[in-house]
Design an enzyme around this catalytic site. Structure first.
Site, short mmCIF file in Angstrom:
data_model
loop_
_atom_site.label_atom_id
_atom_site.label_comp_id
_atom_site.label_asym_id
_atom_site.label_seq_id
_atom_site.Cartn_x
_atom_site.Cartn_y
_atom_site.Cartn_z
CE1 TYR A 174 -3.80 2.43 0.88
CE2 TYR A 174 -2.01 3.58 1.99
CZ TYR A 174 -3.28 3.57 1.47
OH TYR A 174 -4.04 4.71 1.52
CD GLU A 200 -6.11 4.40 -1.26
OE1 GLU A 200 -7.11 4.20 -1.97
OE2 GLU A 200 -6.15 4.42 -0.01
#
Ligand code: ADP
Ligand code: MG
Length: 399
Positions: A119, A207
């Site tokens: 992530y 993101e």
């Protein structure tokens, strides 16, 4: 403003980031052609909606099949079949809410052999006033869950705008993700390019979940979710062109035409306020007295009668609205202008729900007089507290 994954990847590609080949398509035939062009042997058929959690999402319609909104396909026929199943149907994910979102376009992307998923995100950290990185080895999963259950698995650091991304940032990231050698170098390169893209395009959030290591040992951006700072869009025509109005709230689109700061919310009391601070306070006090606001709306400092009329129409067009609270503290904004705008709007669209008006400040007497003489069924209020109690009371009585 948000954009689709495939658009985000195209933006990142301009900055030299490693993204997979892919094609955005609108029909099963286009899906087939795209699959042939990409060549396989593995494809991923990805729903393009402005919400995450697509992989684990579920379609409402049985015809869309059991698989989620991101599907691995092993043949051209399967790509086409998935496209047929998904297009036009409604995908419900953790981020769409129960109503879900209709899938109108798909991204056909070449499949990657994934060794691990990380992530990585960038956002504006209001506390430090800097762009911050958030990194975790637990990519692909629900990052909120990781933050809750295992916060030690998430690393964040902010970048000094005077220096930008430095080699030591790269080392920190590589270490956190357990990358060595050439992969560590790629990590430094990736974060530096992401940072450059973030600043150059005035993003507010970027993101990448997941950022993957491929089986042949390279980093790759497999998902991209980007939000842009709306106040900076005037200097990014290329980004504005990526806007997909079908993904946005109709009321918010209408409001943006009139330069109104409007955000749709879930409650029953429509609010028209001047000034963001007063608007926030108005939402708070409605909640304090036991109801929920239907929107945030700041008509701004120098609103015209036309703008006020538009604002009022947007509020009344929302079927959830069971009462309206107009709360104006006239400064630059004059109370009589608000009064005229409200009356013009009520005359145009009618008034099916209770309306409480609280006016204070510049030309307040004139404003109150205009409303009194209009003969409209308006409930006057003396102050914010009084206004909130009156509208909550009126809505509860009507329910
Ligand atoms: P979402 O976050 O909305 O669920 P993603 O784009 O992250 O959508 O896709 C979900 C998962 O599907 C990823 O975590 C990854 O495991 C897999 N995936 C996505 N794109 C590809 C691809 N091109 N090749 C292989 N697997 C993929
Ligand atoms: Mg993802």
């Amino acid at each position: 403003m948000n954009i689709h994954e495939y658009q985000g990847k195209a933006v990142l590609k301009e900055f030299g980031l490693p993204v997979s080949k892919g094609r955005a398509i609108f029909s099963p035939d286009e899906a087939e052609a795209a699959a042939r062009e990409l060549g396989g042997p593995l494809w991923v058929v990805k729903s393009q909606i402005h919400a995450g959690g697509r992989g684990k999402g579920k379609f409402k319609e049985a015809a869309a099949g059991e698989k989620g909104g991101v599907r691995l396909a092993k043949s051209v026929e399967e790509v086409k079949e998935f496209a047929r199943q998904m297009l036009g149907n409604t995908l419900v994910t953790l981020q769409t809410g129960p109503a879900g979102k209709q899938v109108n376009r798909l991204y056909i992307e070449e499949g990657s052999d994934i060794a691990s998923e990380f992530y990585l995100s960038l956002l504006v950290d209001r506390e430090t006033g800097r762009v911050a990185f958030v990194i975790s080895t637990e990519g692909g999963m629900d990052i909120e869950q990781v933050a809750h259950d295992a916060p030690e698995k998430i690393l964040t650091f902010a970048v000094d705008p005077a220096t930008g991304v430095m080699p030591h940032h790269g080392r920190v990231v590589a270490k956190a993700l357990g990358l060595t050698g050439d992969l560590a170098k790629e990590a430094t390169d990736v974060i530096s390019r992401l940072y450059t893209a973030f600043l150059a395009k005035d993003m507010s959030m970027l993101e990448i979940n997941p950022l993957i290591v491929t089986k042949d040992g390279h980093l790759r951006v497999l998902d991209a979710k980007i939000s842009f700072d709306s106040n900076a869009l005037y200097r990014h025509r290329d980004i504005v062109e990526l806007r997909d109005l079908t993904e946005e709230d109709e009321k918010e689109i209408e409001a943006s035409k009139y330069d109104l700061a409007y955000i749709a919310l879930d409650g029953t009391i429509g609010c028209m306020v001047n000034g963001a601070g007063l608007a926030m306070a108005t939402l708070d006090i409605i909640k304090l007295y036991g109801e929920e606001p239907a929107n945030f709306l700041d008509v701004g400092g120098g609103a015209t009668e036309e703008k006020v009329t538009a604002a009022f129409k947007i509020i009344t067009a929302d079927p959830q609205v069971k009462g309206i609270l107009v709360n104006i503290f006239g400064g630059i904004m004059k109370c009589d202008v608000i009064a005229k705008g409200v009356i013009a709007a009520v005359k145009a669209v009618g008034l099916q729900v209770p309306l409480v008006v609280r006016l204070e400040g510049t030309n307040v007497e004139l404003g109150k007089q205009i409303i009194r003489e209009s003969g409209l069924n308006v409930i006057p209020a003396d102050d914010l507290d009084d206004a909130a109690q009156k509208i909550v009371g009126a809505v509860k009585k009507a329910a």
